[in-house]
Motif scaffolding. Structure first.
Motif, PDB file in Angstrom:
ATOM      1  N   ILE A 111     -18.195  34.252  -3.563  1.00  0.00           N
ATOM      2  CA  ILE A 111     -18.431  34.626  -2.066  1.00  0.00           C
ATOM      3  C   ILE A 111     -18.961  33.663  -1.180  1.00  0.00           C
ATOM      4  O   ILE A 111     -18.667  33.294  -0.098  1.00  0.00           O
ATOM      5  N   LEU A 112     -20.106  32.902  -1.814  1.00  0.00           N
ATOM      6  CA  LEU A 112     -20.590  31.944  -0.949  1.00  0.00           C
ATOM      7  C   LEU A 112     -19.759  30.774  -0.624  1.00  0.00           C
ATOM      8  O   LEU A 112     -19.825  30.346   0.353  1.00  0.00           O
ATOM      9  N   LYS A 113     -19.206  30.366  -1.592  1.00  0.00           N
ATOM     10  CA  LYS A 113     -18.173  29.524  -1.447  1.00  0.00           C
ATOM     11  C   LYS A 113     -17.332  29.377  -0.470  1.00  0.00           C
ATOM     12  O   LYS A 113     -16.653  28.725   0.379  1.00  0.00           O
ATOM     13  N   LYS A 114     -16.630  30.775  -0.315  1.00  0.00           N
ATOM     14  CA  LYS A 114     -15.894  31.168   0.938  1.00  0.00           C
ATOM     15  C   LYS A 114     -16.352  30.907   2.319  1.00  0.00           C
ATOM     16  O   LYS A 114     -15.497  30.560   3.085  1.00  0.00           O
ATOM     17  N   TYR A 115     -17.694  30.752   2.377  1.00  0.00           N
ATOM     18  CA  TYR A 115     -18.286  30.716   3.543  1.00  0.00           C
ATOM     19  C   TYR A 115     -19.161  29.375   3.501  1.00  0.00           C
ATOM     20  O   TYR A 115     -20.253  29.218   4.161  1.00  0.00           O
ATOM     21  N   ASN A 116     -18.476  28.251   2.942  1.00  0.00           N
ATOM     22  CA  ASN A 116     -19.230  26.824   2.874  1.00  0.00           C
ATOM     23  C   ASN A 116     -20.511  26.994   2.296  1.00  0.00           C
ATOM     24  O   ASN A 116     -21.370  26.150   2.884  1.00  0.00           O
ATOM     25  N   GLY A 117     -20.757  27.804   1.285  1.00  0.00           N
ATOM     26  CA  GLY A 117     -22.200  27.661   0.666  1.00  0.00           C
ATOM     27  C   GLY A 117     -23.359  28.688   1.456  1.00  0.00           C
ATOM     28  O   GLY A 117     -24.378  28.725   0.680  1.00  0.00           O
ATOM     29  N   ASN A 118     -22.666  29.307   2.332  1.00  0.00           N
ATOM     30  CA  ASN A 118     -23.564  30.307   3.081  1.00  0.00           C
ATOM     31  C   ASN A 118     -23.335  31.822   2.940  1.00  0.00           C
ATOM     32  O   ASN A 118     -22.152  31.945   2.326  1.00  0.00           O
ATOM     33  N   PHE A 119     -24.175  32.629   3.266  1.00  0.00           N
ATOM     34  CA  PHE A 119     -23.854  34.177   3.217  1.00  0.00           C
ATOM     35  C   PHE A 119     -22.806  34.447   4.222  1.00  0.00           C
ATOM     36  O   PHE A 119     -22.715  33.814   5.552  1.00  0.00           O
ATOM     37  N   PRO A 120     -22.158  35.572   4.251  1.00  0.00           N
ATOM     38  CA  PRO A 120     -21.323  35.862   5.210  1.00  0.00           C
ATOM     39  C   PRO A 120     -21.860  36.210   6.660  1.00  0.00           C
ATOM     40  O   PRO A 120     -23.189  36.564   6.598  1.00  0.00           O
ATOM     41  N   PRO A 121     -21.203  35.845   7.784  1.00  0.00           N
ATOM     42  CA  PRO A 121     -21.643  36.453   8.972  1.00  0.00           C
ATOM     43  C   PRO A 121     -22.156  37.829   8.947  1.00  0.00           C
ATOM     44  O   PRO A 121     -21.702  38.644   8.513  1.00  0.00           O
TER      45      PRO A 121
END
Length: 325
Positions: A204-214
């Motif tokens: 899931i973090l990979k989906k947001y470029n290493g961050n948590f979802p907005p």
């Protein structure tokens, strides 16, 4: 007491509940922590909605037991959890006591507002690992539902309260990005805890470029409301239609009856945390599980465990055999 009166502008109607809440917030803002202040702000928004719902303007003197019972019925109809209802009633009592100190006339019923309000036993709803996998694999979600799904799955594998969940940030990850450090809100005097992130969370973090979802909203307090409503929609689309038992209370009463509803109707912002505790109990050593969940006592942790969980009997057999070696 004169200095308390001066908090509100003389031109304002000091008998209005809204005026007194504003005065209370101004008084409390420099004196309490942000989380406590947010409870009172949420109460203000809730009462604004109640006024629109009832098409009335609430006057402090008129807030008697009749009002309290109607307000409790409204909160129950809106689907608020029992613990949240108690929190808001206690906050309202604090506001009214503040108004009384300022010389505003309040109902003699105020001393009875908290009467009969007790933490009620609940039948906890949790998501099985298969159900979490189904939710994770959902397609065709709206943008908001997609974010909600990702936050729910993260919650199911980190075990944190929703109040801490939405504070997750890339800056709290280690250099490798696979360990999250959390300072739990309710355990603010304790040391921060480190949570190893499982592969599904890392995906899931990979989906947001290493961050948590907005976040679901730029207004932090609105995230909880959106999240609570949208996870039901997500779970409905995941076809979590199995009937599960829950306790239903009549307004203002402490006696309950067992009723059966579809699981998607009963999921809440607490379900991710409960799912983590239930799915991990007996697999992780209890002290480690408590370290992550933040429970200080095992009996408190056990209240989160769904005793009707599905048990892998072969896995249980293996653990029992290992214990005999």
């Amino acid at each position: 007491k004169e200095w308390l009166k001066n908090i509100v502008q003389p031109s304002q109607n000091t008998n209005l509940l809204s005026t007194n809440i504003d005065a209370f917030l101004s008084f409390k803002k420099p004196r309490v922590e942000a989380n406590t202040l947010n409870v009172y702000k949420a109460l203000k928004s809730l009462l604004n909605r109640y006024e629109k719902h009832t098409k009335t303007q609430l006057i402090v003197r008129g807030l008697d037991m009749t009002f309290r019972d109607k307000f409790l019925a409204y909160l129950n109809e809106e689907g608020y959890a029992n613990g949240t209802i108690i929190l808001y009633v206690r906050a309202l009592v604090s506001v009214l006591k503040f108004a009384k100190r300022r010389g505003v006339s309040v109902s003699n019923d105020l001393e009875f507002f908290k009467e009969g309000l007790k933490k009620k036993k609940t039948l906890n709803v949790y998501l099985t690992l298969d159900e979490i996998d189904t939710i994770y694999s959902l397609e065709g979600l709206s943008a908001k539902e997609d974010l909600t799904r990702d936050w729910l799955v993260i919650s199911c594998f980190t075990g944190q309260r929703a109040s801490d969940l939405f504070k997750f940030d890339k800056k709290n990850l280690n250099k490798q990005g696979d360990i999250l450090t959390v300072q739990q809100t309710k355990n603010k005097n304790s040391k921060p805890i480190s949570i190893p992130l499982l592969p599904i969370v890392l995906e899931i973090l990979k989906k947001y470029n290493g961050n948590f979802p907005p976040l679901l909203s730029d207004v932090v307090k609105n995230n909880f409301n959106y999240y609570g409503k949208l996870i039901k929609e997500v779970c409905k689309k995941a076809k979590l239609n199995d009937k599960v038992s829950t306790l239903q209370y009549k307004s203002g009463k402490n006696n309950s009856e067992v009723v059966y509803k579809k699981k998607w109707e009963l999921v809440s912002s607490h379900s991710g945390r409960r799912s983590f505790c239930t799915n991990m109990y007996g697999k992780l050593p209890t002290p480690l599980l408590m370290l992550i969940s933040g429970h200080k006592k095992e009996d408190t942790l056990l209240l989160y465990i769904n005793k009707d969980r599905i048990i892998d009997l072969e896995d249980l057999r293996g653990q029992m055999m290992d214990a005999l070696k």
